[in-house]
Design an enzyme around this catalytic site. Sequence first.
Site, PDB file in Angstrom:
ATOM      1  N   VAL A  23     -39.524  54.617  26.259  1.00  0.00           N
ATOM      2  CA  VAL A  23     -38.974  55.494  25.226  1.00  0.00           C
ATOM      3  C   VAL A  23     -39.624  56.859  25.408  1.00  0.00           C
ATOM      4  O   VAL A  23     -40.799  57.039  25.080  1.00  0.00           O
ATOM      5  CB  VAL A  23     -39.242  54.950  23.807  1.00  0.00           C
ATOM      6  CG1 VAL A  23     -38.680  55.896  22.753  1.00  0.00           C
ATOM      7  CG2 VAL A  23     -38.653  53.551  23.642  1.00  0.00           C
TER       8      VAL A  23
ATOM      9  N   ALA B 101     -39.590  64.280  23.524  1.00  0.00           N
ATOM     10  CA  ALA B 101     -39.593  65.681  23.945  1.00  0.00           C
ATOM     11  C   ALA B 101     -41.021  66.191  24.141  1.00  0.00           C
ATOM     12  O   ALA B 101     -41.273  67.039  24.995  1.00  0.00           O
ATOM     13  CB  ALA B 101     -38.852  66.548  22.933  1.00  0.00           C
TER      14      ALA B 101
ATOM     15  N   TYR C 211     -43.764  65.170  25.867  1.00  0.00           N
ATOM     16  CA  TYR C 211     -43.925  64.161  26.914  1.00  0.00           C
ATOM     17  C   TYR C 211     -45.047  63.148  26.745  1.00  0.00           C
ATOM     18  O   TYR C 211     -44.824  61.966  26.954  1.00  0.00           O
ATOM     19  CB  TYR C 211     -44.052  64.823  28.290  1.00  0.00           C
ATOM     20  CG  TYR C 211     -42.766  65.487  28.748  1.00  0.00           C
ATOM     21  CD1 TYR C 211     -41.539  64.858  28.619  1.00  0.00           C
ATOM     22  CD2 TYR C 211     -42.796  66.752  29.299  1.00  0.00           C
ATOM     23  CE1 TYR C 211     -40.365  65.472  29.029  1.00  0.00           C
ATOM     24  CE2 TYR C 211     -41.631  67.380  29.718  1.00  0.00           C
ATOM     25  CZ  TYR C 211     -40.422  66.736  29.585  1.00  0.00           C
ATOM     26  OH  TYR C 211     -39.281  67.339  29.992  1.00  0.00           O
TER      27      TYR C 211
ATOM     28  N   CYS D 119     -44.324  53.354  27.419  1.00  0.00           N
ATOM     29  CA  CYS D 119     -43.872  52.588  28.571  1.00  0.00           C
ATOM     30  C   CYS D 119     -43.185  51.299  28.131  1.00  0.00           C
ATOM     31  O   CYS D 119     -43.446  50.771  27.040  1.00  0.00           O
ATOM     32  CB  CYS D 119     -45.064  52.243  29.459  1.00  0.00           C
ATOM     33  SG  CYS D 119     -45.859  53.658  30.226  1.00  0.00           S
TER      34      CYS D 119
ATOM     35  N   GLU E 121     -43.604  48.300  29.351  1.00  0.00           N
ATOM     36  CA  GLU E 121     -44.558  47.198  29.238  1.00  0.00           C
ATOM     37  C   GLU E 121     -45.274  47.230  27.895  1.00  0.00           C
ATOM     38  O   GLU E 121     -45.480  46.186  27.267  1.00  0.00           O
ATOM     39  CB  GLU E 121     -45.588  47.261  30.374  1.00  0.00           C
ATOM     40  CG  GLU E 121     -44.991  47.146  31.757  1.00  0.00           C
ATOM     41  CD  GLU E 121     -44.576  48.492  32.366  1.00  0.00           C
ATOM     42  OE1 GLU E 121     -44.472  48.553  33.600  1.00  0.00           O
ATOM     43  OE2 GLU E 121     -44.361  49.478  31.621  1.00  0.00           O
TER      44      GLU E 121
ATOM     45  N   CYS F  57     -47.663  51.284  35.503  1.00  0.00           N
ATOM     46  CA  CYS F  57     -48.643  52.366  35.633  1.00  0.00           C
ATOM     47  C   CYS F  57     -50.042  51.793  35.382  1.00  0.00           C
ATOM     48  O   CYS F  57     -50.191  50.657  34.936  1.00  0.00           O
ATOM     49  CB  CYS F  57     -48.326  53.504  34.655  1.00  0.00           C
ATOM     50  SG  CYS F  57     -48.681  53.121  32.919  1.00  0.00           S
TER      51      CYS F  57
END
Length: 132
Positions: free
Chosen positions: A43, A46, A48, A53, A55, A86
Amino acid sequence: MDIKPLVQSAVDAYGRAYAPYSRFQVGAAVETDDGRIFAGGNVENAAYPEGTCAEAGAIAAMVMAGGRHIRRVVVCGGGDAACTPCGGCRQKIREFGAPQTPVTMVSPSGTVRLVRTLAELLPDSFGPDNLR
């Protein structure tokens, strides 16, 4: 144990992920020791760094349902290479999984691209047992 339902859950989550900025959707599914499956999609936001994630979403759903141990994980991502978790998600998986926990990376069609144990993805990991 049949991995198809777990793969399908990750593929379905991939299809529902919210990635309007990177356009890189990721879906993940975790299975508990009792066979329950929990899925999540990435998800984006804006702002960032505020995104989450796939997971992490799957693990959060598992925890909210009372799950405390991950038996296996499937991650679904696009592109030509396997979409591995990641670093942060590898550590999140480690919180609830053992070093031998299998992590399977699949394509959006469900084709297996790579299978690794958590120990291979996160060698010499720091986990809950280190705090005992």
